[in-house]
Design a protein around this motif. Structure first.
Motif, short mmCIF file in Angstrom:
data_model
loop_
_atom_site.label_atom_id
_atom_site.label_comp_id
_atom_site.label_asym_id
_atom_site.label_seq_id
_atom_site.Cartn_x
_atom_site.Cartn_y
_atom_site.Cartn_z
N ASP A 1 38.02 3.96 53.37
CA ASP A 1 37.85 5.36 53.78
C ASP A 1 37.82 6.22 52.52
OD1 ASP A 1 37.80 4.64 56.43
OD2 ASP A 1 39.94 5.02 56.75
N ARG A 2 36.75 7.01 52.38
CA ARG A 2 36.52 7.70 51.11
C ARG A 2 37.04 9.13 51.10
NH1 ARG A 2 30.43 8.23 49.09
NH2 ARG A 2 30.46 9.94 50.60
N ASP A 3 36.78 9.89 52.17
CA ASP A 3 37.31 11.25 52.24
C ASP A 3 37.35 11.72 53.68
OD1 ASP A 3 34.85 12.93 52.91
OD2 ASP A 3 34.16 11.99 51.07
N ILE A 4 38.20 12.69 53.92
CA ILE A 4 38.29 13.33 55.23
C ILE A 4 38.15 14.83 55.02
CG2 ILE A 4 40.82 13.53 55.26
CD1 ILE A 4 40.61 12.77 58.31
N ALA A 5 37.44 15.48 55.93
CA ALA A 5 37.16 16.90 55.76
C ALA A 5 37.40 17.65 57.05
CB ALA A 5 35.72 17.11 55.29
N LEU A 6 37.84 18.89 56.94
CA LEU A 6 37.95 19.81 58.05
C LEU A 6 37.02 20.98 57.78
CD1 LEU A 6 40.62 18.16 58.46
CD2 LEU A 6 41.62 20.26 59.36
N MET A 7 36.35 21.46 58.82
CA MET A 7 35.49 22.62 58.70
C MET A 7 35.91 23.63 59.75
SD MET A 7 31.29 22.70 58.66
CE MET A 7 31.22 21.34 57.49
N TRP A 8 36.08 24.88 59.33
CA TRP A 8 36.63 25.93 60.19
C TRP A 8 35.66 27.12 60.28
CZ3 TRP A 8 41.65 25.56 62.25
CH2 TRP A 8 42.48 24.56 61.71
N GLY A 9 35.67 27.77 61.45
CA GLY A 9 34.95 29.03 61.60
C GLY A 9 35.70 29.89 62.59
N ASP A 10 35.67 31.22 62.42
CA ASP A 10 36.38 32.05 63.38
C ASP A 10 35.47 32.40 64.56
OD1 ASP A 10 34.96 34.44 63.01
OD2 ASP A 10 36.46 35.33 61.70
N ASP A 11 36.03 33.09 65.54
CA ASP A 11 35.34 33.26 66.82
C ASP A 11 34.08 34.11 66.72
OD1 ASP A 11 35.80 32.17 69.37
OD2 ASP A 11 36.19 34.15 70.20
N VAL B 1 39.20 16.39 51.42
CA VAL B 1 40.24 15.64 50.72
C VAL B 1 39.64 14.32 50.24
CG1 VAL B 1 42.52 14.58 50.89
CG2 VAL B 1 41.99 16.62 52.25
N ASN B 2 39.65 14.11 48.93
CA ASN B 2 39.15 12.88 48.32
C ASN B 2 40.26 11.84 48.35
OD1 ASN B 2 38.17 10.83 46.72
ND2 ASN B 2 37.36 12.18 45.14
N LEU B 3 40.08 10.81 49.15
CA LEU B 3 41.11 9.78 49.31
C LEU B 3 41.09 8.76 48.18
CD1 LEU B 3 40.62 9.16 53.14
CD2 LEU B 3 42.38 10.57 52.05
N GLU B 4 40.02 8.76 47.39
CA GLU B 4 39.89 7.78 46.31
C GLU B 4 40.54 8.25 45.02
OE1 GLU B 4 35.74 5.51 47.15
OE2 GLU B 4 35.54 7.59 46.47
N ARG C 1 47.47 2.35 57.49
CA ARG C 1 47.38 3.67 58.10
C ARG C 1 47.40 4.77 57.04
NH1 ARG C 1 47.54 4.77 63.30
NH2 ARG C 1 47.82 6.95 63.93
N TRP C 2 46.48 5.73 57.19
CA TRP C 2 46.43 6.89 56.30
C TRP C 2 47.26 8.03 56.91
CZ3 TRP C 2 44.68 7.43 51.48
CH2 TRP C 2 43.73 6.53 50.99
N SER C 3 47.96 8.76 56.04
CA SER C 3 48.69 9.97 56.43
C SER C 3 48.34 11.06 55.42
CB SER C 3 50.20 9.75 56.46
OG SER C 3 50.53 8.76 57.42
N VAL C 4 47.82 12.18 55.91
CA VAL C 4 47.41 13.28 55.04
C VAL C 4 48.09 14.56 55.52
CG1 VAL C 4 45.46 14.71 54.27
CG2 VAL C 4 45.18 12.23 54.51
N THR C 5 48.65 15.33 54.58
CA THR C 5 49.21 16.65 54.91
C THR C 5 48.45 17.71 54.13
OG1 THR C 5 50.91 16.48 53.19
CG2 THR C 5 51.50 15.73 55.40
N LEU C 6 48.19 18.83 54.79
CA LEU C 6 47.46 19.94 54.20
C LEU C 6 48.27 21.22 54.40
CD1 LEU C 6 44.07 18.99 55.85
CD2 LEU C 6 44.54 18.75 53.42
N LEU C 7 48.39 22.02 53.36
CA LEU C 7 49.16 23.26 53.44
C LEU C 7 48.31 24.41 52.93
CD1 LEU C 7 52.09 24.06 54.26
CD2 LEU C 7 52.67 23.98 51.82
N ARG C 8 48.14 25.44 53.77
CA ARG C 8 47.27 26.57 53.42
C ARG C 8 47.93 27.88 53.82
NH1 ARG C 8 44.02 30.39 55.45
NH2 ARG C 8 41.85 30.64 54.76
#
Length: 527
Positions: A351-361, A431-434, A466-473
């Motif tokens: 698994d190379r990377d995981i990404a989140l994409m956000w947009g408001d209403d 997030v670059n997992l590599e 198992r991968w575990s990722v935490t994100l803080l914003r």
């Protein structure tokens, strides 16, 4: 006429009859002199391109009956439904008809429905204002197609194909048995899509007609498999206010507990199924996809496809990728003035990377399609990839899409700045997992503008498969990023890339909704 018919093949006879019908209908051209109207002859000069053209199929339908003075073709022809469209005929690739039903352009739901209700409002759809489908923002053309000889939703044999496009819980048929699907009664035996009447009241009127297509009370009375107790209960059916569902509650479909709620029940954490997306770009979704009409009218992918992820992944990934789906646990928590997002999934070091994409209403396209709103046919690996190496972008950033002989025209910096100020952009976290969980954030509009300093801090661990990722914003990063404050509703999508499936080949989620306080959203973080 007999001279035309004698000695000719069925195809020749059909073409001759259509030609004669068009001559009869030429009277509709008289309306071309009215202000703004082009006349049906002008419409046919482009749209009558063969036996399968919209004009031919319309003329063979009830709406094409020139002998009935109430039909569209007996009045203003095409423009009876599409409105005065002389400007469209002068510039057909740039200007939409006055009322367009897609696929290239779409008028508002209200203006489309007004055209239909002008004729049908006094009978078929007389109670439309109270209908559940209207409350959900559906257009008549979402379910009906008049450019066909037989409207699929009006046929008892094919009606369920249309209804189960959204009503997934009913796909397995009466009693939940897929083996009986072909013999199920039409949905309208018990449901009226044009008003808010309950199935019970409809079945009172038609004496449980849907059930009676298979079940005969007289025959069941002497059937040894039917108990004497049940037979005695069946005797109450002679009463005018009784129906089969008076006793057999919920038997027609799955149990209520098995049906996803129409209004989401916000969770702080849940499992999300990501599926292999194939090449489902925005252009295809808005034009050729069976649900394109709904998307253009402010419905979202999730409203029709929630629960379909495994099936879609399996069909799209055939012979290309295994596994076809990936399950990711996602959780949200407010930590002071920051948002904590956790992601966990069973995977591998591939698994190379995981990404989140956000947009408001306020970002309509992203609210409807999530990550798919940023996916286009001219990106690397897509259906019209011409080696331009174009990154993701939102269609709203273009004044004109690139087509053959026409370059793309991107809005100028002032226009793009105005779009950003009004929320018409998306935010990307990757997030670059590599590389020890390095994280990038960027603003998505005409492309992705990566921020010099990331708005997000990230950590990643891999243990026991198992991968575990935490994100803080921070909750509020305006004007650089989105606002995650109380009452702010956002849409989020997740994408997971592997070494063997970069670019368009990743796993992706349907759009999901989030708000800190979780009002009518899929996820919450609790204020």
């Amino acid at each position: 006429m007999m001279a035309i018919l004698r000695g000719n093949s069925p195809m020749q006879i059909r073409s001759a009859l259509l030609a004669l019908a068009l001559i009869i209908l030429s009277g509709s051209q008289a309306h071309a002199s009215e202000s703004g109207y082009a006349g049906m002859d002008t419409c046919r000069s482009c749209h009558q391109f063969g036996d399968d053209s919209p004009v031919h199929t319309l003329l063979e339908s009830a709406h094409g009956n020139a002998d009935n003075p109430d039909t569209p073709v007996a009045q203003r022809g095409c423009e009876e439904c599409h409105g005065p469209s002389a400007d469209h005929t002068r510039s057909p690739t740039q200007v939409a008809p006055a009322i367009s039903f897609g696929p290239r352009w779409s008028a508002t739901v209200e203006s489309q429905n007004d055209q239909c209700l002008a004729c049908h409002g006094d009978n078929t759809a007389s109670h439309w204002d109270n209908a559940h489908h209207k409350q959900q923002g559906l257009a008549c053309a979402t379910c009906h197609d008049i450019h066909t000889t037989a409207d699929t939703v009006l046929s008892a044999d094919s009606q369920a194909e249309v209804c189960t496009g959204c009503h997934k819980a009913q796909e397995s048929g009466i009693h939940g048995l897929a083996s009986l699907a072909d013999s199920n009664p039409p949905c309208t035996s018990c449901h009226n899509p044009h008003n808010s009447r309950t199935p019970h009241s409809i079945m009172v009127d038609n004496r449980s007609r849907g059930c009676a297509t298979c079940h005969n009370l007289v025959a069941m009375a002497s059937d040894p498999q039917v108990s004497a107790r049940a037979t005695s209960y069946h005797k109450v059916m002679v009463q005018d206010d009784k129906t089969c569902v008076s006793c057999h509650v919920g038997i027609a479909h799955v149990s209520a507990a098995g049906v996803p709620p129409l209004i989401p029940q916000a969770q702080q954490s849940s499992s999300v199924t990501l599926f292999y997306p194939g090449q489902s770009d925005s252009e295809w979704l808005l034009s050729e996809h069976a649900g394109s009409q709904s998307l253009r009218q402010d419905r979202s992918c999730q409203q029709c496809h929630r629960g379909d992820e495994e099936e879609m992944g399996a069909s799209l990934a055939t012979g290309k990728l295994k596994p076809a789906t990936r399950d990711v646990e996602i959780g949200f928590q407010r930590s002071g003035q920051e948002l904590l997002v956790t992601l966990s999934w069973r995977g591998s070091l591939q698994d190379r990377d995981i990404a989140l994409m956000w947009g408001d209403d306020r970002n309509e396209a992203f609210r409807q399609a999530g990550c798919f709103a940023a996916c286009h046919d001219d990106m690397p690996g897509m259906t019209r990839d011409r080696g331009q190496q174009l990154d993701k972008y939102l269609l709203v950033s273009r004044l004109q899409d690139r087509q053959i002989g026409r370059p793309a025209i991107i809005r100028d910096e002032a226009a793009l700045a105005e779009l950003k100020a009004t929320g018409k952009f998306a935010e990307v976290w990757r997030v670059n997992l590599e590389d020890t969980a390095t994280v990038e954030t960027g603003t998505l509009l005409a492309g992705i503008d990566w921020h010099e300093d990331s708005l997000v801090a990230a950590e990643a661990q891999f243990a026991d498969g198992r991968w575990s990722v935490t994100l803080l914003r921070p909750l509020d990063t305006r004007p650089k990023g989105l606002h995650f404050g109380r009452g702010q509703k956002l849409t989020v999508g997740i994408a997971l890339h592997g070494v063997d499936n970069p670019g368009a080949g990743h796993w992706v989620s349907l759009p999901m909704t989030f708000a800190i306080d979780g009002i009518n959203t899929d996820f919450k973080a609790d204020w």
